[in-house]
Structure formats: structure tokens, C-alpha cells
Design an enzyme around this catalytic site. Structure first.
Site, PDB file in Angstrom:
ATOM      1  N   ASP A  80       0.834  -1.209   0.000  1.00  0.00           N
ATOM      2  CA  ASP A  80       0.000   0.000   0.000  1.00  0.00           C
ATOM      3  C   ASP A  80       0.865   1.253   0.000  1.00  0.00           C
ATOM      4  O   ASP A  80       2.058   1.208   0.319  1.00  0.00           O
ATOM      5  CB  ASP A  80      -0.922   0.017   1.230  1.00  0.00           C
ATOM      6  CG  ASP A  80      -0.157   0.094   2.543  1.00  0.00           C
ATOM      7  OD1 ASP A  80       0.836  -0.648   2.701  1.00  0.00           O
ATOM      8  OD2 ASP A  80      -0.543   0.899   3.423  1.00  0.00           O
ATOM      9  N   GLU A 172       0.240  -1.225   5.597  1.00  0.00           N
ATOM     10  CA  GLU A 172       1.297  -0.803   6.524  1.00  0.00           C
ATOM     11  C   GLU A 172       1.130   0.654   6.902  1.00  0.00           C
ATOM     12  O   GLU A 172       1.342   1.048   8.045  1.00  0.00           O
ATOM     13  CB  GLU A 172       2.674  -1.027   5.885  1.00  0.00           C
ATOM     14  CG  GLU A 172       3.846  -0.827   6.830  1.00  0.00           C
ATOM     15  CD  GLU A 172       4.341   0.617   6.949  1.00  0.00           C
ATOM     16  OE1 GLU A 172       5.122   0.892   7.859  1.00  0.00           O
ATOM     17  OE2 GLU A 172       3.922   1.480   6.129  1.00  0.00           O
TER      18      GLU A 172
END
Ligand SMILES: [Zn+2]
Length: 404
Positions: A80, A172
Site C-alpha cells: 500500500d 502498513e
């Protein structure tokens, strides 16, 4: 393929996470990159490459003959990108950097060594920048690219290695990358996250972190007849803040100095709400910060009446150092591997957390390595192709050290 060429492919896939959805993964679009990576991993000979229902990508390379008794080594990066800047329609620009300013084609921004002195050390490098309207997503797609390029070298050059475990996580950037990580299924004895900045960074110290929430209940009466009756929740809130050391705030601290940070304050004379974050690398000082918070609440309850201030402290994550020290070969081998790749090992205590810190406390000791990415989370992000090559070499050197 060079690592930066992989990065350019991954950067075009929109994988921004979101702290608003409450789902796992937080955004379904992260599956787009996950599926692309599973396909690529299979092409690289990682036969068991797979993505699970929560968008975690796993795969293993079994040990080569003669290395079966070597430790199983994990390499982890995240898919991400940070919600703080747009990650949609990323248009990477390749620049042969000869020094000076780099104009970004859209949005009128300029990358300048006056603002980013590190650029002076990158003259002669191939840089990949944004077009000025999005982030690049090198955090952490550069890490993914570094890892898979190292795997490609291992396969094409048939390099000996112990069992290698590859993991790519979602979410994350919203602090949830470790939440649903299957440590047991991953199958590594220890691992590295490849999610730092410059090539050569080795991080194994981070903050201990907690959040403190305060609900303050006042006693509201007409101000004209308030004497000895009114308890103004807003006044109590400012008094609480005044009881914390003013110099121990993020804007006045650096290195291994911890802090209290007021993140939210709202209310009326009847009711107020405050939120703090508490940070310290040192566990004893971290405990003292929580104690200071409790004493401040106790003092105000004694002054204004029991129950005026309700304090809830929740630990967020801990300094991984205590979990790394018993496996310090992780740091020593990373340093040796970095020097052998011609880079300078740099260890700085992280003023934040890493997924590796959480994983370390879940039983997978996990320092963090640099990726070759700079200025993450904004339009000024860029990577150095040469530094990414160097990170690939560092990973190969680490794998070699663990196969001996
Ligand atoms: Zn990252």
C-alpha cells in the site's frame, strides 16, 4: 530487469490504503498489485506464491541442496501507499541526474538540492521522480522491487541459499500491516523488512508507543452564579496540558528524546475530550511518561472531584531492540553485507514504528533495511536506480551470509 524498472511497473498500480474503511485490506484495489506480484513470483519460480483473503502475499523458495539446515530467512515489504498523498495515476519520470533542480512536469513543483541536500550525493544517478501531482510509491514498492530483483538474480545465477520466505503486506501505512500477518505460515526464523530510506540504512530501534485518551466531565452552571460550583471541563483540559513538560513535545525533541503530543482537543464547559500520543525509545522512561499522565489525572481529580478526569492509556507498539539483541547477527550481517556492496551502513533509532517492530513481538525478529527511496509520502518522492541496485546486492550478500 533492474529493480527501478520493476518499481515503475508497480508504481502505476493504485494501492492507496485508507484508515476510514475498517476492512482488511482497507482498500480492495491493493489486490490488483497482489495478483500482479503473485503472477510475477510464479514466473520467478516461487511455485507456492499466493495471496490470502486479506491481501497478504506469501511465497517460499526451498533451500538449495546442501543448505537445508541453514536458517529460513524472510524478506518483507508492503504494497500500500500512504493516504497522505494521491497514489492514483502515478506517472513516473526517469531522469539522468546531472545536478541542480529537477522540474516536475505537472503541478509546477521542483526538486531542488537546496531543499533536499541528499540530491548532491546522487549526481550521475538515474532517478525516478513523480510528475508532481502524486506520490511515487517507492515506499514501499521500491522494497518489493529490490526483493524480487534479488530473487531473479538468485534464480538466473543459481546462487545457493537457505529457505527464503517472501511476504508482501497490505495496509502498513495505516499501522495494520502486521495485524493479520501469518508468522507461523510464513515459516521464517527471522526476517528483514525492506522499507527504509537510503541504501545502507539498518534500523532495529524504534519508539515505544502509547495513546492516552481523556474524557473530562465538568459541572455546568450559569456563569453568573458559578462561584464554587462550576467545574469547567475546558479549564481542566488546559490544566492537564499544563502539567506536562512543555519541552517534551515533538517540535522540541530529536534522536532518542521521547515526547508527549496533544493530537486532539475538543469540548464545552460541560465535557471535554483530549487525545495524546506518548513516545520513548527507553522502556523505563516510557513507563514514567505513562505514570506522569496518570498523576496529572489523579491531581485534577483530587482538585475538582473524583471522576472529573477519566484516563485510558493504550499501548500501541514497542521498541523492537529487545527482540533483536538476542539475534544481533541480523544487524551484524546486514552491516557486513552493506559494506561488501560498497555502501555505508547507517543505523539511526527510528522516531516512529515499523511493521518489523510489531512482527518482532509476534515472534519474528525483523530489523528494517533501506530501499533507495527518498522523501516518501509526498509529491517530492524519488528513488535512485543505483541505490536500488545496491540494495539488491545487499540482500544477495545477506542471503549468502546466511547460506554459509
Ligand atoms: Zn513504508
Amino acid at each position: 530487469m533492474r529493480a527501478y524498472e520493476r518499481l515503475i511497473r508497480y508504481a502505476r498500480v493504485h494501492t492507496t490504503s485508507s484508515d476510514r474503511t475498517g476492512t482488511h485490506p482497507s482498500t480492495a484495489r491493493q489486490f490488483d498489485l497482489a495478483r500482479l506480484l503473485v503472477e510475477e513470483m510464479k514466473q520467478l519460480g516461487i511455485a507456492d506464491a499466493r495471496v490470502d483473503e486479506h491481501c497478504y502475499v506469501y511465497g517460499t523458495l526451498p533451500a538449495t541442496p546442501g543448505c537445508e539446515d541453514k536458517p529460513a530467512l524472510g524478506l518483507i515489504a508492503h504494497m500500500d501507499t500512504a493516504p497522505s498523498a494521491s497514489g492514483e495515476n502515478v506517472q513516473p519520470q526517469v531522469v539522468e541526474y546531472t545536478g541542480g533542480d529537477i522540474p516536475l512536469p505537472a503541478g509546477g513543483k521542483v526538486l531542488s538540492p537546496r531543499q533536499f541536500p541528499v540530491m548532491d550525493t546522487l549526481v550521475g544517478h538515474t532517478l525516478v521522480t513523480t510528475d508532481g501531482t502524486t506520490l511515487l510509491g517507492g515506499d514501499d514498492k521500491a522494497g518489493i522491487a529490490d526483493i524480487l530483483t534479488a530473487i531473479e538474480h538468485i534464480q538466473t545465477e543459481q546462487l545457493p541459499h537457505g529457505k527464503l520466505c517472501i511476504g508482501f503486506t497490505p495496509d502498513e501505512e495505516i499501522g495494520e500491516g502486521a495485524d493479520l500477518f501469518d508468522v507461523e505460515g510464513f515459516g521464517a526464523d527471522f526476517a528483514y523488512t525492506v522499507d527504509g530510506g537510503a541504501a545502507g540504512e539498518i534500523e532495529y530501534q524504534n519508539f515505544n508507543a502509547a495513546s492516552a485518551k481523556l474524557e473530562i466531565t465538568g459541572f455546568s452552571v450559569h456563569p453568573g452564579s458559578a462561584k464554587n460550583l462550576l467545574v469547567n471541563a475546558l479549564t481542566v483540559a488546559t490544566q492537564l496540558h499544563g502539567l506536562l513538560p512543555a519541552s517534551e513535545a515533538p517540535e522540541h525533541t530529536e534522536g532518542t528524546e521521547g515526547f508527549y503530543m496533544l493530537e486532539e482537543i475538543s469540548g464545552t464547559p460541560a465535557r471535554a475530550h483530549m487525545e495524546y500520543i506518548l513516545r520513548d525509545h527507553d522502556a523505563a522512561k516510557f513507563a514514567r511518561r505513562k505514570e506522569t499522565m496518570r498523576r496529572a489525572a489523579d491531581f485534577l481529580n483530587a482538585r475538582w472531584g473524583e471522576g472529573t478526569v477519566q484516563l485510558t492509556i493504550t499501548d500501541s507498539y514497542y521498541n523492537m531492540e529487545e527482540k533483536i539483541l538476542p539475534h544481533f547477527h541480523l544487524v551484524e550481517n546486514a552491516r557486513a553485507a552493506t559494506l561488501a556492496a560498497g555502501a555505508q551502513p547507517v543505523t539511526v533509532p527510528v522516531r516512529g514504528g515499523t511493521d518489523g517492530a510489531r512482527l518482532s513481538f509476534m515472534g519474528l525478529p525483523c530489523p528494517n533495511l533501506g530501499t533507495g527511496d527518498f522523501n516518501c509520502h509526498g509529491e517530492c518522492e524519488f528513488v535512485s536506480a543505483q541505490q536500488m541496485d545496491q540494495v539488491v546486492q545487499i540482500l544477495l550478500n545477506i542471503i549468502e551470509l546466511y547460506s554459509k
